[in-house]
Design a protein around this motif. Structure first.
Motif, short mmCIF file in Angstrom:
data_model
loop_
_atom_site.label_atom_id
_atom_site.label_comp_id
_atom_site.label_asym_id
_atom_site.label_seq_id
_atom_site.Cartn_x
_atom_site.Cartn_y
_atom_site.Cartn_z
N ASP A 66 0.85 -1.18 0.00
CA ASP A 66 0.00 0.00 0.00
C ASP A 66 0.89 1.24 0.00
O ASP A 66 2.12 1.13 0.04
N LYS A 67 0.30 2.42 -0.04
CA LYS A 67 1.08 3.64 -0.16
C LYS A 67 1.97 3.90 1.06
O LYS A 67 2.95 4.65 0.97
N ASP A 68 1.63 3.26 2.19
CA ASP A 68 2.41 3.44 3.41
C ASP A 68 3.50 2.39 3.58
O ASP A 68 4.19 2.37 4.60
N HIS A 70 3.09 -1.04 3.65
CA HIS A 70 2.68 -2.32 4.23
C HIS A 70 2.54 -3.35 3.12
O HIS A 70 1.99 -3.06 2.06
N GLY A 115 -6.72 4.54 -1.12
CA GLY A 115 -6.13 3.52 -0.25
C GLY A 115 -7.00 2.32 0.01
O GLY A 115 -6.60 1.42 0.75
N GLY A 326 5.25 6.91 -1.51
CA GLY A 326 3.88 7.30 -1.21
C GLY A 326 2.84 6.81 -2.17
O GLY A 326 1.71 7.31 -2.18
#
Length: 331
Positions: A66-68, A70, A115, A326
Motif C-alpha cells: 500500500d502507499k504506506d 505495508h 487507499g 507514497g
C-alpha cells in the motif's frame, strides 16, 4: 489449444464460458527474448506458508504494497478456513492472517487512490473490496454488460479508474470501470493475466499467458480522419518461455521498467519502458511458481511471491529503479 497447468486449476473453479467479440490489434516486430546485463538471483526473504493440502498445493499471489509501505499477499489455492489474505511485517518477517472463508479464491490485490484495497475472486467471478477495520469483503463488480467474467488481476489510474483482466481464452477482455459503469475497451485476448499502468500512467501494460505476449494498450486516434480516442493494442514482445511457463502478473518502477512474473520456470523478466527485455531474475528450482512482484515505495527493494512443493515464499531482489514514494505498488 494447450491449456497451462495454471489454467487447469483455474478451470476447477471456473465453469462458465463468456462469449465476446474479437478485437484485432496491431502486431509488429519479431520474437524478442534477448537478455541484457541486469541478470540477478532472487534471495529468499521469508517462508510464509506450508505445503497446500489441496490437489494444486500452495499458490501465493498478489504481492502488493500500500502507499504506506505495508506488504500484503494472498494464497489463491488455500483450503476453506486456511489463511487467504495475509500481511507480512518486513521488520520481523512475521505473517498475520487478515481474512479467510470457505468459498473464495483470491488471486490479486490492488489499491485505489484513496487507499481502499480491492481483490479479484476467481471462483466467485467478481471483484471485491476489503475493509481493513472489519476484515469483511464487499462485492464491487460481479458482471460486465450483463455477462459474467473471470477477474484475474487489476490496477488503477490516478483518477480512480479500475482496469481488470478478464481471464478467458480467445474471449478475454480488459474491463474498464469508472463512474459511468463497466465496459470492455479491448476484447479477443488469450487469457489476459497481468495488468499495470505504465510509468507515466498514460497507457496499460498487459500480458496474455496463452499467446505468450507482452501488450501495450494506449488510447489513440485510429486514423488521421478519426476524432475519437480508442484503446489500441500493440504486441510489444513475443515471449519464448518454454512448454510449462506462462506470463503472470506485472508491475512497474518509477522509471517505467516493467517486471513480469513467470509462472512455471521460476523467473521474473525485466523490460525497459519501451517493452524491450533488458534482464531477468532467477529463482531456485524449489520455487517455480513465481506470480507477483511488488517494489517497496521509495526504494529499489523488490519482493515477489513464489511457491513450490515445499510451500509458499517471499523472495527479494534489487529492482532496476525505485518505486515512487507514497504510492502503492504490485498486486
Amino acid at each position: 489449444m494447450t491449456v497451462s497447468a495454471r489454467a487447469k486449476w483455474l478451470a476447477v473453479a471456473i465453469s462458465c464460458v463468456v462469449a465476446g467479440s474479437v478485437w484485432v490489434g496491431v502486431s509488429q516486430g519479431a520474437p524478442t527474448v534477448a537478455v541484457g546485463s541486469y541478470d540477478t538471483t532472487a534471495q529468499l526473504f521469508a517462508t510464509v506458508a506450508g505445503p497446500g493440502s489441496g490437489p494444486f498445493g500452495t499458490s501465493l499471489e498478489g504481492a502488493a504494497f500500500d502507499k504506506d509501505g505495508h506488504f500484503y499477499f494472498v494464497n489463491t489455492t488455500a483450503s476453506p478456513g486456511e489463511p487467504k489474505l495475509m500481511g507480512l511485517d518486513l521488520a520481523t518477517r512475521k505473517v498475520s492472517t487478515l481474512y479467510t472463508d470457505s468459498t473464495s479464491m483470491l488471486n490479486c490485490i490492488g489499491f485505489d487512490p484513496h487507499g481502499t484495497m480491492y481483490l479479484c475472486d476467481l471462483k466467485g467471478q467478481k471483484v471485491v473490496s476489503f475493509d481493513r477495520a472489519s476484515h469483511a469483503l464487499t462485492d464491487v463488480l460481479t458482471s460486465v454488460g450483463g455477462t459474467p467474467f473471470v477477474p484475474n488481476d487489476l490496477t488503477f489510474d490516478p483518477a480512480g479508474t479500475m482496469y481488470v483482466t478478464d481471464y478467458q481464452d480467445t474471449t478475454g477482455r480488459i474491463i474498464q470501470v469508472d463512474a459511468n459503469g463497466a465496459k470492455a475497451p479491448v476484447t479477443g485476448l488469450n487469457h489476459p493475466n497481468g495488468i499495470t499502468m505504465n510509468g507515466d500512467h498514460t497507457a496499460l501494460w498487459i500480458d496474455e499467458d496463452l499467446s505468450g505476449t507482452l501488450d501495450h494498450v494506449a488510447w489513440q486516434l485510429s486514423s488521421p480522419a478519426s476524432t475519437t480516442l480508442a484503446a489500441t493494442l500493440h504486441k510489444a514482445a513475443y515471449l519464448s518461455l518454454g512448454a510449462n511457463a506462462y506470463a503472470d502478473s506485472l508491475t512497474v518502477d518509477g522509471q517505467g521498467n516493467v517486471y513480469m512474473a513467470v509462472y512455471g520456470t521460476g523467473e521474473v523478466l525485466e523490460f525497459n519502458a519501451a517493452g524491450v527485455q533488458v534482464g531477468k531474475v532467477v529463482f531456485p528450482e524449489s520455487a517455480p511458481k513465481v506470480t507477483h512482484v511488488a517494489i517497496q515505495p521509495g526504494t529499489r527493494k523488490a519482493f515477489a511471491t513464489a511457491s513450490g512443493p515445499g510451500g509458499g515464499y517471499v523472495f527479494t531482489f534489487p529492482a532496476l529503479a525505485a518505486a515512487p514514494a507514497g504510492m502503492p505498488n504490485g498486486g
